[in-house]
Design a protein around this motif. Structure first.
Motif, PDB file in Angstrom:
ATOM      1  N   LYS A  31       0.829  -1.164  -0.033  1.00 43.65           N
ATOM      2  CA  LYS A  31       0.026   0.158  -0.057  1.00 43.65           C
ATOM      3  C   LYS A  31       0.951   1.265   0.001  1.00 43.65           C
ATOM      4  O   LYS A  31       0.591   2.257  -0.678  1.00 43.65           O
ATOM      5  CB  LYS A  31      -1.217   0.024   1.261  1.00 43.65           C
ATOM      6  N   LEU A  32       2.081   1.133   0.741  1.00 43.06           N
ATOM      7  CA  LEU A  32       2.720   2.284   0.975  1.00 43.06           C
ATOM      8  C   LEU A  32       3.746   2.605  -0.123  1.00 43.06           C
ATOM      9  O   LEU A  32       4.692   3.525  -0.365  1.00 43.06           O
ATOM     10  CB  LEU A  32       3.379   2.422   2.317  1.00 43.06           C
ATOM     11  N   GLY A  33       4.181   1.457  -0.963  1.00 48.75           N
ATOM     12  CA  GLY A  33       5.291   1.247  -2.153  1.00 48.75           C
ATOM     13  C   GLY A  33       6.250   1.444  -1.517  1.00 48.75           C
ATOM     14  O   GLY A  33       7.437   1.753  -2.030  1.00 48.75           O
ATOM     15  N   VAL A  34       6.656   0.432  -0.406  1.00 49.61           N
ATOM     16  CA  VAL A  34       8.051   0.243   0.025  1.00 49.61           C
ATOM     17  C   VAL A  34       8.373  -1.214   0.311  1.00 49.61           C
ATOM     18  O   VAL A  34       7.416  -1.970   0.023  1.00 49.61           O
ATOM     19  CB  VAL A  34       8.311   1.160   1.285  1.00 49.61           C
ATOM     20  N   THR A  35       9.455  -1.553   0.684  1.00 46.99           N
ATOM     21  CA  THR A  35       9.597  -2.797   0.903  1.00 46.99           C
ATOM     22  C   THR A  35       9.274  -3.530   2.654  1.00 46.99           C
ATOM     23  O   THR A  35       9.143  -2.637   3.244  1.00 46.99           O
ATOM     24  CB  THR A  35      11.006  -3.269   0.989  1.00 46.99           C
ATOM     25  N   PRO A  36       8.795  -4.683   2.559  1.00 44.29           N
ATOM     26  CA  PRO A  36       8.579  -4.860   4.197  1.00 44.29           C
ATOM     27  C   PRO A  36       9.555  -4.786   5.038  1.00 44.29           C
ATOM     28  O   PRO A  36       9.241  -4.707   6.187  1.00 44.29           O
ATOM     29  CB  PRO A  36       7.901  -6.481   3.848  1.00 44.29           C
ATOM     30  N   SER A  37      10.772  -5.207   4.497  1.00 45.97           N
ATOM     31  CA  SER A  37      11.904  -4.792   5.536  1.00 45.97           C
ATOM     32  C   SER A  37      12.027  -3.535   6.004  1.00 45.97           C
ATOM     33  O   SER A  37      12.403  -3.341   7.165  1.00 45.97           O
ATOM     34  CB  SER A  37      13.202  -5.580   4.893  1.00 45.97           C
ATOM     35  N   ALA A  38      11.686  -2.708   5.350  1.00 45.43           N
ATOM     36  CA  ALA A  38      11.929  -1.223   5.711  1.00 45.43           C
ATOM     37  C   ALA A  38      10.838  -0.882   6.626  1.00 45.43           C
ATOM     38  O   ALA A  38      10.913  -0.023   7.354  1.00 45.43           O
ATOM     39  CB  ALA A  38      11.614  -0.266   4.369  1.00 45.43           C
ATOM     40  N   LEU A  39       9.582  -1.468   6.599  1.00 43.11           N
ATOM     41  CA  LEU A  39       8.477  -1.198   7.531  1.00 43.11           C
ATOM     42  C   LEU A  39       8.997  -1.844   8.668  1.00 43.11           C
ATOM     43  O   LEU A  39       8.645  -1.410   9.773  1.00 43.11           O
ATOM     44  CB  LEU A  39       7.239  -1.653   6.719  1.00 43.11           C
ATOM     45  N   SER A  40       9.399  -3.002   8.640  1.00 43.46           N
ATOM     46  CA  SER A  40       9.791  -3.683   9.847  1.00 43.46           C
ATOM     47  C   SER A  40      10.842  -2.923  10.742  1.00 43.46           C
ATOM     48  O   SER A  40      10.824  -2.817  11.934  1.00 43.46           O
ATOM     49  CB  SER A  40      10.407  -5.090   9.586  1.00 43.46           C
TER      50      SER A  40
END
Length: 307
Positions: A31-40
């Protein structure tokens, strides 16, 4: 905590809310257009800053902690405040526009509000209307709902209240059923009749009647229970027994003679009656789309309700 840290914290809190809403880092990252690792990594920084665990991460799902639940509610408040900032900048716009999410009980939404939808959207082409059929309790902020309709004698505290009329409960049966089985003249006579009830709870077959200083509680029985007002009404019209309905559900059937009211001189106690309460969160800057929606339904609701 310094200003720079607070600014970064606000961004991470918003990310936390999106992760919870989406149910996974993968869905939130998409949804945000980033990678899951960045969100983590952002969530880990947030937990470090707040010195508390917000999410329990497993291989199958995310589980929000008790601390996380409280912080999530604060995030919802933060997002709502941000929305009010946006509304402040657009409050003087003369053309109502944007998204409006409205929740209401299923039967009320289907029978009363649905016929208003197309004319409303035709009149206000820049408004996007989202309707949610909801019979239970609702948290407007956390669920992203702008307006809720409730049929109740106890409106939700802390929300702005607009009374749009009243709804009462009525008992009815089909002419054929009443001709064959007789018309009950007293609530206790319902024990000898087939009755249709919701079947949602162990006690919703127990009906309460009041007249002046007299009251009676009757445990009814019947072969058909369904928690859908229009299906239950169809059953009554087909001669399966006697049922209780909000008056707007049976208004047309009464006018057409498909059903007859029973025990009209008794008041029936129960859910889905009382004031038609339109409620929304307090705001200093009411969006134009909300204002015109309230005005529109206020004008059109009178023909569905009993004053």
């Amino acid at each position: 905590m310094d200003t720079n840290t607070l600014i970064a914290l606000m961004s991470e809190l918003a990310v936390f809310k999106i992760v919870v809403d989406e149910g996974s880092f993968t869905a939130a990252a998409r949804k945000l257009g980033v990678t899951p690792s960045a969100l983590s990594k952002q969530l880990s920084r947030l937990e470090h800053t707040l010195s508390t665990k917000l999410l329990e991460r497993t291989t199958r799902k995310l589980v929000i902690t008790e601390s996380g639940k409280g912080i999530y509610n604060q995030c919802c408040t933060l997002i709502e405040a941000t929305k009010q900032v946006v509304e402040f900048t657009s409050s003087e716009h003369t053309t109502p526009s944007g998204s409006l999410t409205v929740a209401a009980p299923k039967a009320f939404l289907s029978i009363v509000l649905q016929p208003m939808v197309l004319p409303f959207l035709t009149k206000y082409p820049d408004i996007e209307l989202k309707l949610k059929a909801r019979d239970g309790e609702i948290d407007l902020i956390s669920e992203g709902i702008d307006v809720v309709f409730r049929l109740t004698e106890k409106p939700t505290e802390g929300l702005v209240l607009k009374q749009m009329g009243k709804v009462s409960l009525s008992l009815c049966g089909s002419p054929d059923y009443l001709a064959q089985r007789g018309t009950p003249m007293h609530p206790t006579e319902l024990r000898q009749h087939d009755c249709l009830y919701l079947g949602e709870t162990p006690t919703d077959h127990i009906w309460e009647f009041v007249k002046e200083n007299e009251s009676h509680t009757v445990a009814v029985t019947g072969r058909y229970a369904v928690n859908h007002s229009q299906m239950r009404l169809r059953g009554v019209m087909d001669g399966l027994g006697i049922g209780i309905f909000p008056d707007f559900v049976i208004k047309k059937a009464l006018e057409e003679g498909s059903v007859k009211q029973v025990l009209a001189d008794w008041t029936i106690k129960g859910n889905y009656q009382g004031d038609i309460a339109l409620q929304f969160a307090q705001t200093k800057f009411m969006p134009a789309r909300l204002r015109v929606f309230i005005d529109y339904v206020s004008e059109h609701l009178s023909k569905y309700t009993v004053s």
